[in-house]
Design an enzyme around this catalytic site. Structure first.
Site, PDB file in Angstrom:
ATOM      1  N   ILE A 124       0.977  -1.267   0.048  1.00 20.40           N
ATOM      2  CA  ILE A 124      -0.101  -0.113  -0.011  1.00 20.40           C
ATOM      3  C   ILE A 124       1.036   1.179   0.031  1.00 20.40           C
ATOM      4  CG2 ILE A 124      -2.142  -1.089   1.042  1.00 20.40           C
ATOM      5  CD1 ILE A 124      -1.106   0.072   4.044  1.00 20.40           C
ATOM      6  N   ASP A 125       0.196   2.375  -0.266  1.00 24.13           N
ATOM      7  CA  ASP A 125       1.209   3.521  -0.593  1.00 24.13           C
ATOM      8  C   ASP A 125       1.706   4.044   0.796  1.00 24.13           C
ATOM      9  OD1 ASP A 125       0.507   3.432  -3.200  1.00 24.13           O
ATOM     10  OD2 ASP A 125      -1.332   4.810  -2.951  1.00 24.13           O
ATOM     11  N   LYS A 126       2.739   4.903   0.607  1.00 25.65           N
ATOM     12  CA  LYS A 126       3.475   5.249   1.758  1.00 25.65           C
ATOM     13  C   LYS A 126       2.306   6.175   2.859  1.00 25.65           C
ATOM     14  CE  LYS A 126       6.682   9.138   2.641  1.00 25.65           C
ATOM     15  NZ  LYS A 126       5.645  10.333   2.819  1.00 25.65           N
TER      16      LYS A 126
END
Length: 307
Positions: free
Chosen positions: A138-140
């Site tokens: 998942i994104d930062k």
């Protein structure tokens, strides 16, 4: 190093060799098989071929898979919020601001750094151990549930579940604007944006199939609190799809640039991977974890004015 030998049977002909090999060696991805072919680790009838080679009856195939290399990544004693753990898998609640694996500009402080310290040598090493244990990401600035694989068998099994879209992935998000429909389905292919190669976009031609189901949980004056369920798992899928229907995520600096919320200082999109459900790779038992709503997210739900 491991060497495999195969002979093409009648039912297997007229298939690209890279696609055919996926069904023969479950632990290897198509991209890694293509890399082995490029590195001349595969031969057909004693000769190197391209990934586009179409197999024929009687073809004799030999492929060599090098031993996995240990990553040049330093273990770091970073606290992890563990939602589930056994000998095969680990589910963690990733905090906002943490990058999943090292990349340019993020050589340390990543989830992989933390996992190498926490799990020691108990992490999968498929495809050359470039991203130990990581089967999805998942994104930062997205928070929430991520499944980590402790061995290659678990990695292969979970990767297949992801491919078959049988893993439950429910997210919560706050989006700009008031969504009128109580629920809906966004079925729009996603690919790399031609205008900005760092962004993804809904494409009219090409792209990969992408389906997101959304349901309104609560309406606010200028925002909507929604649940999004992924049927597929494309890069930035929820962010792109919600922006596509005119309701980008609150705080999303990529897909809603310049739009601010006067009620809070945000760092990135308000998106949380809350529920993760999967079949255990060994027992087959269905396991479901729930990552608690982050404090910053709950604060927004408490202070945003009701419609």
């Amino acid at each position: 190093m491991q060497t495999y030998h195969f002979t093409i049977a009648e039912d297997d002909e007229e298939i690209r060799i890279d696609r055919w090999l996926i069904g023969c060696i479950d632990s290897l991805s198509r991209s890694y098989i293509q890399k082995l072919i490029k590195d001349e680790q595969l031969s057909v009838n004693g000769k190197c071929v391209k990934a586009s080679y179409v197999v024929h009856i009687g073809d004799s195939i030999d492929i060599t898979v090098p031993d996995a290399m240990k990553p040049d990544i330093e273990p770091e004693n970073i606290a992890l919020s563990v939602l589930y753990e056994d000998n095969d898998v680990l589910v963690v609640d990733k905090p906002k601001g943490m990058v999943v694996h090292p990349a340019a500009g993020h050589a340390s402080g990543t989830l992989v750094n933390a996992l190498l310290y926490y799990c020691k040598d108990s992490l999968s090493g498929i495809n050359g151990i470039m991203r130990p244990g990581i089967v999805h990401r998942i994104d930062k600035d997205t928070t929430g549930s991520l499944i980590i694989c402790k061995n290659d068998a678990a990695h292969t099994n979970i990767a297949q579940q992801l491919k078959e879209h049988t893993i439950t992935r429910k997210y919560i998000a706050i989006v700009y604007g008031v969504i009128k429909d109580d629920e809906g389905v966004i079925d729009a292919p996603i690919g790399r944006s031609s205008a900005d190669r760092k962004k993804m976009a809904v494409l009219t031609h090409g792209g990969k199939d992408a389906v997101t189901h959304f349901r309104v949980l609560k309406r606010y004056k200028d925002f909507t609190y929604v649940e999004c369920v992924l049927e597929t798992g494309r890069t930035h899928q929820i962010r792109v799809h919600m922006s596509h229907i005119g309701h980008p995520l609150l705080g999303d600096e990529v897909y809603a640039p310049g739009r601010k919320c006067k009620f809070a200082h945000l760092e990135g999109q308000t998106l949380h991977a809350m529920v993760l459900g999967f079949r255990h790779p060994v027992t087959g038992e269905y396991i479901e974890t729930v990552a608690p709503v982050p404090a910053y997210f709950q604060h927004l739900l408490d202070i945003l004015p009701i419609a």
